[in-house]
Design a protein around this motif. Structure first.
Motif, PDB file in Angstrom:
ATOM      1  N   GLY A 125     -10.022   8.623  -0.471  1.00 46.84           N
ATOM      2  CA  GLY A 125     -11.408   8.498  -0.001  1.00 46.84           C
ATOM      3  C   GLY A 125     -11.781   7.028   0.113  1.00 46.84           C
ATOM      4  N   GLU A 126     -13.072   6.785   0.290  1.00 45.29           N
ATOM      5  CA  GLU A 126     -13.531   5.420   0.528  1.00 45.29           C
ATOM      6  C   GLU A 126     -13.230   4.502  -0.655  1.00 45.29           C
ATOM      7  OE1 GLU A 126     -17.726   3.212   1.298  1.00 45.29           O
ATOM      8  OE2 GLU A 126     -17.616   5.328   1.930  1.00 45.29           O
ATOM      9  N   THR A 127     -13.477   5.000  -1.856  1.00 46.41           N
ATOM     10  CA  THR A 127     -13.303   4.149  -3.038  1.00 46.41           C
ATOM     11  C   THR A 127     -11.833   3.821  -3.257  1.00 46.41           C
ATOM     12  OG1 THR A 127     -15.226   5.211  -4.002  1.00 46.41           O
ATOM     13  CG2 THR A 127     -13.819   4.000  -5.509  1.00 46.41           C
ATOM     14  N   ARG A 128     -10.979   4.837  -3.143  1.00 44.30           N
ATOM     15  CA  ARG A 128      -9.549   4.596  -3.382  1.00 44.30           C
ATOM     16  C   ARG A 128      -8.952   3.711  -2.283  1.00 44.30           C
ATOM     17  NH1 ARG A 128      -4.355   8.505  -3.775  1.00 44.30           N
ATOM     18  NH2 ARG A 128      -3.052   6.953  -4.820  1.00 44.30           N
ATOM     19  N   SER A 129      -9.398   3.909  -1.052  1.00 37.58           N
ATOM     20  CA  SER A 129      -8.818   3.061   0.002  1.00 37.58           C
ATOM     21  C   SER A 129      -9.286   1.613  -0.141  1.00 37.58           C
ATOM     22  CB  SER A 129      -9.088   3.620   1.399  1.00 37.58           C
ATOM     23  OG  SER A 129     -10.445   3.668   1.652  1.00 37.58           O
ATOM     24  N   LYS A 130     -10.469   1.426  -0.720  1.00 36.13           N
ATOM     25  CA  LYS A 130     -10.924   0.060  -1.020  1.00 36.13           C
ATOM     26  C   LYS A 130      -9.976  -0.600  -2.033  1.00 36.13           C
ATOM     27  CE  LYS A 130     -14.959  -0.261  -2.928  1.00 36.13           C
ATOM     28  NZ  LYS A 130     -16.353  -0.046  -3.335  1.00 36.13           N
ATOM     29  N   ALA A 131      -9.578   0.186  -3.027  1.00 31.40           N
ATOM     30  CA  ALA A 131      -8.650  -0.335  -4.053  1.00 31.40           C
ATOM     31  C   ALA A 131      -7.292  -0.647  -3.424  1.00 31.40           C
ATOM     32  CB  ALA A 131      -8.508   0.671  -5.192  1.00 31.40           C
ATOM     33  N   MET A 132      -6.821   0.271  -2.566  1.00 33.68           N
ATOM     34  CA  MET A 132      -5.537   0.041  -1.875  1.00 33.68           C
ATOM     35  C   MET A 132      -5.605  -1.226  -1.034  1.00 33.68           C
ATOM     36  SD  MET A 132      -4.487   3.809  -0.474  1.00 33.68           S
ATOM     37  CE  MET A 132      -3.839   5.067  -1.568  1.00 33.68           C
ATOM     38  N   ALA A 133      -6.726  -1.365  -0.321  1.00 34.61           N
ATOM     39  CA  ALA A 133      -6.870  -2.519   0.577  1.00 34.61           C
ATOM     40  C   ALA A 133      -6.892  -3.823  -0.207  1.00 34.61           C
ATOM     41  CB  ALA A 133      -8.140  -2.369   1.412  1.00 34.61           C
ATOM     42  N   LEU A 134      -7.561  -3.805  -1.353  1.00 35.63           N
ATOM     43  CA  LEU A 134      -7.642  -5.033  -2.154  1.00 35.63           C
ATOM     44  C   LEU A 134      -6.248  -5.437  -2.649  1.00 35.63           C
ATOM     45  CD1 LEU A 134      -9.368  -7.239  -3.495  1.00 35.63           C
ATOM     46  CD2 LEU A 134      -9.657  -5.717  -5.453  1.00 35.63           C
ATOM     47  N   ILE A 135      -5.488  -4.456  -3.112  1.00 41.21           N
ATOM     48  CA  ILE A 135      -4.115  -4.755  -3.575  1.00 41.21           C
ATOM     49  C   ILE A 135      -3.308  -5.373  -2.433  1.00 41.21           C
ATOM     50  CG2 ILE A 135      -1.932  -3.747  -4.380  1.00 41.21           C
ATOM     51  CD1 ILE A 135      -3.688  -1.547  -5.769  1.00 41.21           C
ATOM     52  N   GLY A 136      -3.376  -4.734  -1.268  1.00 39.06           N
ATOM     53  CA  GLY A 136      -2.600  -5.210  -0.126  1.00 39.06           C
ATOM     54  C   GLY A 136      -3.024  -6.589   0.336  1.00 39.06           C
ATOM     55  N   GLN A 137      -4.329  -6.795   0.375  1.00 37.76           N
ATOM     56  CA  GLN A 137      -4.876  -8.069   0.835  1.00 37.76           C
ATOM     57  C   GLN A 137      -4.424  -9.215  -0.075  1.00 37.76           C
ATOM     58  OE1 GLN A 137      -9.084  -7.730   0.796  1.00 37.76           O
ATOM     59  NE2 GLN A 137      -9.439  -9.487   2.140  1.00 37.76           N
ATOM     60  N   LEU A 138      -4.467  -8.974  -1.393  1.00 38.10           N
ATOM     61  CA  LEU A 138      -4.087 -10.039  -2.328  1.00 38.10           C
ATOM     62  C   LEU A 138      -2.585 -10.299  -2.301  1.00 38.10           C
ATOM     63  CD1 LEU A 138      -6.393  -9.365  -5.389  1.00 38.10           C
ATOM     64  CD2 LEU A 138      -6.598 -11.120  -3.642  1.00 38.10           C
ATOM     65  N   GLN A 173      -0.793 -10.211   0.291  1.00 36.63           N
ATOM     66  CA  GLN A 173      -0.599 -11.090   1.452  1.00 36.63           C
ATOM     67  C   GLN A 173      -1.130 -12.488   1.183  1.00 36.63           C
ATOM     68  OE1 GLN A 173      -2.472  -8.622   4.447  1.00 36.63           O
ATOM     69  NE2 GLN A 173      -0.466  -8.004   5.257  1.00 36.63           N
ATOM     70  N   ASP A 174      -2.357 -12.561   0.679  1.00 35.97           N
ATOM     71  CA  ASP A 174      -2.964 -13.877   0.448  1.00 35.97           C
ATOM     72  C   ASP A 174      -2.160 -14.708  -0.546  1.00 35.97           C
ATOM     73  OD1 ASP A 174      -4.870 -12.922   2.084  1.00 35.97           O
ATOM     74  OD2 ASP A 174      -6.539 -13.036   0.645  1.00 35.97           O
ATOM     75  N   MET A 175      -1.731 -14.070  -1.620  1.00 35.92           N
ATOM     76  CA  MET A 175      -1.035 -14.815  -2.681  1.00 35.92           C
ATOM     77  C   MET A 175       0.469 -14.892  -2.438  1.00 35.92           C
ATOM     78  SD  MET A 175      -2.951 -13.184  -6.009  1.00 35.92           S
ATOM     79  CE  MET A 175      -1.937 -14.080  -7.196  1.00 35.92           C
ATOM     80  N   GLN A 176       0.942 -14.175  -1.424  1.00 33.12           N
ATOM     81  CA  GLN A 176       2.380 -14.148  -1.095  1.00 33.12           C
ATOM     82  C   GLN A 176       3.232 -13.802  -2.321  1.00 33.12           C
ATOM     83  OE1 GLN A 176       2.884 -18.027   0.898  1.00 33.12           O
ATOM     84  NE2 GLN A 176       2.908 -16.851   2.791  1.00 33.12           N
ATOM     85  N   ILE A 177       2.751 -12.824  -3.065  1.00 33.38           N
ATOM     86  CA  ILE A 177       3.444 -12.484  -4.324  1.00 33.38           C
ATOM     87  C   ILE A 177       4.857 -11.981  -4.053  1.00 33.38           C
ATOM     88  CG2 ILE A 177       3.370 -11.037  -6.401  1.00 33.38           C
ATOM     89  CD1 ILE A 177       0.376 -11.006  -6.220  1.00 33.38           C
ATOM     90  N   GLU A 178       5.013 -11.181  -2.993  1.00 36.44           N
ATOM     91  CA  GLU A 178       6.333 -10.609  -2.718  1.00 36.44           C
ATOM     92  C   GLU A 178       7.365 -11.658  -2.331  1.00 36.44           C
ATOM     93  OE1 GLU A 178       5.688  -6.147  -1.063  1.00 36.44           O
ATOM     94  OE2 GLU A 178       4.463  -7.742  -0.194  1.00 36.44           O
ATOM     95  N   GLN A 179       6.878 -12.840  -1.949  1.00 36.31           N
ATOM     96  CA  GLN A 179       7.836 -13.928  -1.654  1.00 36.31           C
ATOM     97  C   GLN A 179       8.364 -14.532  -2.954  1.00 36.31           C
ATOM     98  OE1 GLN A 179       5.401 -13.245   0.334  1.00 36.31           O
ATOM     99  NE2 GLN A 179       6.039 -13.528   2.429  1.00 36.31           N
ATOM    100  N   LYS A 180       7.641 -14.274  -4.046  1.00 35.47           N
ATOM    101  CA  LYS A 180       8.018 -14.906  -5.320  1.00 35.47           C
ATOM    102  C   LYS A 180       8.768 -13.961  -6.236  1.00 35.47           C
ATOM    103  CE  LYS A 180       3.723 -17.512  -4.911  1.00 35.47           C
ATOM    104  NZ  LYS A 180       2.294 -17.263  -5.094  1.00 35.47           N
ATOM    105  N   VAL A 181       8.313 -12.719  -6.333  1.00 33.71           N
ATOM    106  CA  VAL A 181       8.909 -11.774  -7.297  1.00 33.71           C
ATOM    107  C   VAL A 181       8.962 -10.373  -6.681  1.00 33.71           C
ATOM    108  CG1 VAL A 181       8.066 -12.995  -9.356  1.00 33.71           C
ATOM    109  CG2 VAL A 181       6.652 -11.200  -8.322  1.00 33.71           C
ATOM    110  N   GLY A 182       9.665  -9.473  -7.349  1.00 33.43           N
ATOM    111  CA  GLY A 182       9.680  -8.074  -6.940  1.00 33.43           C
ATOM    112  C   GLY A 182       8.343  -7.416  -7.228  1.00 33.43           C
ATOM    113  N   VAL A 183       7.815  -6.670  -6.236  1.00 33.81           N
ATOM    114  CA  VAL A 183       6.541  -5.970  -6.409  1.00 33.81           C
ATOM    115  C   VAL A 183       6.754  -4.496  -6.076  1.00 33.81           C
ATOM    116  CG1 VAL A 183       4.150  -5.756  -5.632  1.00 33.81           C
ATOM    117  CG2 VAL A 183       5.199  -8.016  -5.801  1.00 33.81           C
ATOM    118  N   GLY A 184       6.356  -3.636  -6.971  1.00 34.47           N
ATOM    119  CA  GLY A 184       6.523  -2.198  -6.761  1.00 34.47           C
ATOM    120  C   GLY A 184       5.185  -1.485  -6.697  1.00 34.47           C
ATOM    121  N   ARG A 185       5.235  -0.284  -6.136  1.00 34.53           N
ATOM    122  CA  ARG A 185       4.029   0.559  -6.105  1.00 34.53           C
ATOM    123  C   ARG A 185       4.253   1.680  -7.115  1.00 34.53           C
ATOM    124  NH1 ARG A 185       2.681   4.496  -1.787  1.00 34.53           N
ATOM    125  NH2 ARG A 185       4.449   3.604  -0.669  1.00 34.53           N
TER     126      ARG A 185
END
Ligand code: ZN
Length: 425
Positions: free
Chosen positions: A180-193, A195-207
């Motif tokens: 729903g709206e609330t959960r997709s907001k949480a998903m979007a925030l995780i995804g956005q950060l 990308q912004d922080m380029q975490i996957e370029q530094k370490v392994g990231v799992g879901r």
């Protein structure tokens, strides 16, 4: 933007006493803090508060006592917010609860002092710590809740990825795991950060798996239409105290709060849904490849140790089979070697055990010790497999057994593993 780690929290498990000087320093510097209750054994649980804006964020750590990485992250974040308060702080109210389970931390245990898993207590509320969290959620009524844990070092980011140094979950709010709206907001925030922080370029990231369990706090809070994000701090190679995950989590929390404060939130779940799923047992401490278990039977032997301490000698044979694909922190090839039955050395007179003596004993077929421990003087850094009684020599390797073995050809030992450690012969 860098968040500097505060000193003295770079430990495998942070305990209540470790936290006190930092809480006192923050309080002395004027940070608003209050006691939100006591653990079963009477240890104070403290919440730190920043800002007074309309967007409310609650973050807690270490509800599992032996998962303390994010406790350090919260203290680092709090110290940073106190020393360099960002402009956006006026738009949020942050409630940070470092260490919800101090009794468990003291005993290096997941559970509270009564043996209850606080994160399965969201419905029964039998634990005082669970009640505290439940009351905080009711009284503070957060829009966002960050549920901070540690995952063991066997998790891997996807089937062929790196060890999962960080894993995320936009927690489901119902058994159907609707977005729903609330959960997709949480998903979007995780995804956005990411990308912004380029975490996957530094370490392994799992879901993390989004299986719904109403007894878990994240799920129970999400069911109240609060956006819940689970952050699991994991291992990075050569980083036993998880300082990489600590640093990234502190920065992640900072940027997450910033996005919430300035309401730069989207509903785009694409990036989140492209994070590889966490693979349980995707990594091992040691894989011994190609062991000849019987004529015509070749297999890999997987060794894993203590969940928290990667250097512990409590390692066991955890799996036997085809594990070529596993991520192993160490791998040895035993092609052409088979297990050699080894004896227990019974100590009844003084034994000075240095590397040379150890090698000689192994060569004579002894790999573990029993008898009078007082008579053993250990002068080696190699682990000692001490037993209460003689262990019958056996050629078979069994799952669950202590990872002590010798491998070789025709009774000649080529590889010795003691308590999961490869011994240079
Ligand atoms: Zn946990």
């Amino acid at each position: 933007m860098t968040i500097v780690p505060v000193p003295h929290l770079d430990k495998l498990v942070v305990q209540h006493a470790d936290l006190q000087p930092h809480l006192q320093a923050l309080q002395a510097a004027g940070v608003s803090s209050h006691n939100v209750g006591q653990s079963l054994l009477g240890r104070d649980i403290v919440a730190l508060k920043f800002g007074s804006g309309p967007h409310r964020v609650l973050a807690w750590s270490q509800m599992h006592g032996d998962e303390s990485t994010a406790t350090a992250s919260l203290i680092d974040l709090a110290t940073h917010l106190q020393t360099s308060p960002p402009d956006w702080l006026s738009q949020v109210t942050l409630m940070l609860v470092p260490m919800l389970n101090p009794d468990g931390a003291q005993r290096l245990s997941r559970y509270n002092a009564a043996g209850i898993d606080i994160n399965r207590d969201a419905l029964a509320l039998a634990s005082p710590e669970g009640k505290i969290l439940n009351d905080l959620v009711s009284d503070f009524a957060p829009h966002w809740a960050f549920n901070l844990h540690d995952q063991d070092r066997w998790y891997r980011a996807g089937i062929d990825g790196l060890p999962a140094t960080l894993s995320f979950l936009a927690t489901a709010a119902d058994p159907d795991r609707k977005v729903g709206e609330t959960r997709s907001k949480a998903m979007a925030l995780i995804g956005q950060l990411l990308q912004d922080m380029q975490i996957e370029q530094k370490v392994g990231v799992g879901r993390y798996s989004d299986e719904y369990n109403p007894r878990c706090f994240g799920d129970a809070i999400a069911a109240k239409d609060i956006a819940v994000i689970l952050v699991e701090c994991g291992f990075a190679p050569d980083d036993p105290a998880r300082q990489e995950a600590r640093r990234l989590t502190a920065e992640w929390l900072f940027f997450a709060c910033e996005k919430i404060a300035i309401q730069q939130l989207s509903q785009d779940t694409t990036c989140y849904l492209s994070i590889p799923m966490n693979q349980d047992k995707g990594c091992a401490d040691l894989v011994i490849e190609n062991v000849q278990l019987a004529p015509d039977v070749l297999a890999d032997v997987v060794i894993r140790g203590d969940k928290v301490d990667p250097h512990s000698d409590q390692r066991v044979i955890d799996d036997i089979g085809d594990y070529q694909h596993l991520h192993a922190y160490q791998r040895v090839d035993a092609a052409g070697m088979q297990p050699i039955p080894m004896l227990t050395y019974w100590i009844e007179q003084p034994l000075f055990l240095d590397d040379d003596t150890y090698r000689k004993l192994i060569d004579m077929g002894y790999i573990r010790f029993a008898g009078d421990r007082e008579l053993l003087e250990v002068a080696t850094f190699w682990p000692v497999d001490w037993r209460n009684s003689r262990v019958e020599p056996q050629a078979a390797l069994c799952r669950g057994d202590k990872a002590t073995m010798a491998l070789g050809q025709d009774e000649s030992i080529q590889l010795a593993i003691i308590c999961g450690q490869v011994i240079p012969l």
